[in-house]
Design an enzyme around this catalytic site. Structure first.
Site, PDB file in Angstrom:
ATOM      1  N   TYR A  89       0.831  -1.208   0.000  1.00  0.00           N
ATOM      2  CA  TYR A  89       0.000   0.000   0.000  1.00  0.00           C
ATOM      3  C   TYR A  89       0.868   1.261   0.000  1.00  0.00           C
ATOM      4  CZ  TYR A  89      -3.754   3.123   1.710  1.00  0.00           C
ATOM      5  OH  TYR A  89      -4.675   4.130   1.870  1.00  0.00           O
ATOM      6  N   LYS A 130       1.031   4.168  -2.853  1.00  0.00           N
ATOM      7  CA  LYS A 130       0.621   5.528  -2.499  1.00  0.00           C
ATOM      8  C   LYS A 130       1.744   6.540  -2.724  1.00  0.00           C
ATOM      9  CE  LYS A 130      -3.637   4.816  -1.439  1.00  0.00           C
ATOM     10  NZ  LYS A 130      -4.659   5.262  -2.416  1.00  0.00           N
TER      11      LYS A 130
END
Length: 297
Positions: free
Chosen positions: A154, A158
């Site tokens: 993640y 991001k």
């Protein structure tokens, strides 16, 4: 109603933060295409907007499917003739420590968060260039900006979105395309079981959506990273310290270590306007060093 006449697409808007984004944009006067993989969820939010007097359509599409995204954009263009705003919000979590994570979990997060945003952005990019107006928001995260245990996949996705934003903001400047990042903290399905119930109660996603107008309005900045949660707003920056000239030679590795504190001194740091600022500064430092050596002879 400061977004009157604007057309917005919000991905992953069938619930949670995306739903709040869609509702906020509609309240501000935009016509909204509510996207979600689940068509019923998308249409339910669209109906909610229409029930409040706004204009909206629900569109089922996966952001990782180029054909479905192209069809979604075509549907919006047929209905309303332009696309002014894209909120890249779709995403999910597959949290595990890196030691326990398999590459399928890593790849699936990259595909949705990073590639999904790239696919949707590419689908509207030429439209925005031709109409000389565009506002794009990438959804980044403090997990990418600063790291978070169990979120290597993640966090990587991001932070990659920040890099995408940095470059697209430069490439879109002449056509009035502003590209920014939003780093939200909100109580959604993605945070269930991650935060304590009393903390989640303070993190209403509606409080994050209050920051959207600043990022998509006519006077929006570009290359901004807005951090939002619990009604609190802050800006994050990717900075560059002044650094020092080390040069070469056999003892250069040791001199880097010896000068580590000075290299990291933040007192003169800047936010570069573009990536080549690093190269320009390094080249200037070499030229200054060479001039100083020549003057000393």
């Amino acid at each position: 109603m400061t977004l009157n006449g604007r057309i917005a697409i919000v991905t992953g808007a069938g619930g949670g933060l995306g739903r709040c984004h869609a509702l906020m944009l509609a309240r501000l006067g935009a016509r909204v295409a509510v996207n979600d993989m689940n068509g019923e969820s998308a249409e339910r939010v669209a109906e909610e907007i229409r029930g409040q007097g706004g204009e909206a359509i629900g569109i089922a599409a996966s952001v990782t499917d180029e054909g479905q995204v192209a069809a979604m954009v075509e549907q919006v263009m047929t209905a309303w003739g332009r696309v002014d705003i894209l909120i890249n919000n779709a995403g999910f979590l597959r949290d595990k420590s890196f030691a326990k994570m398999d590459l399928a979990d890593f790849r699936s997060i990259i595909d949705v968060h990073l590639m999904g945003a790239a696919i949707c952005t590419k689908a509207v990019w030429e439209i925005m260039r031709q109409q000389n107006h565009g506002r794009i928001v990438m959804t980044t995260s403090s997990s990418g900006l600063y790291g978070n245990f169990g979120q290597s996949n993640y966090g990587a996705a991001k932070m990659a979105l920040v890099g995408l934003m940095q470059t697209l903001s430069i490439e879109g400047a002449k056509q009035n395309i502003k590209v920014n990042c939003l780093a939200p903290t909100a109580a959604t399905q993605m945070t269930d079981g991650v935060l304590a119930p009393d903390v989640l109660a303070r993190l209403a996603p509606e409080l994050v959506s209050n920051g959207l107008l600043a990022l998509v309005g006519d006077d929006a900045p570009t290359r901004a990273i807005l951090c939002a949660g619990a009604g609190h707003f802050a800006r994050a920056h990717v900075t560059l310290t002044e650094g020092i000239q080390i040069g070469g030679g056999e003892d250069a590795p040791g001199r880097v270590i010896a000068a580590w504190e000075q290299i990291g001194d933040r007192s003169g740091e800047i936010v570069p306007n573009y990536g080549f600022t690093q190269f320009e500064r390094e080249l200037a430092s070499v030229e200054q060093d060479s001039a100083a050596m020549a003057a000393a002879k």
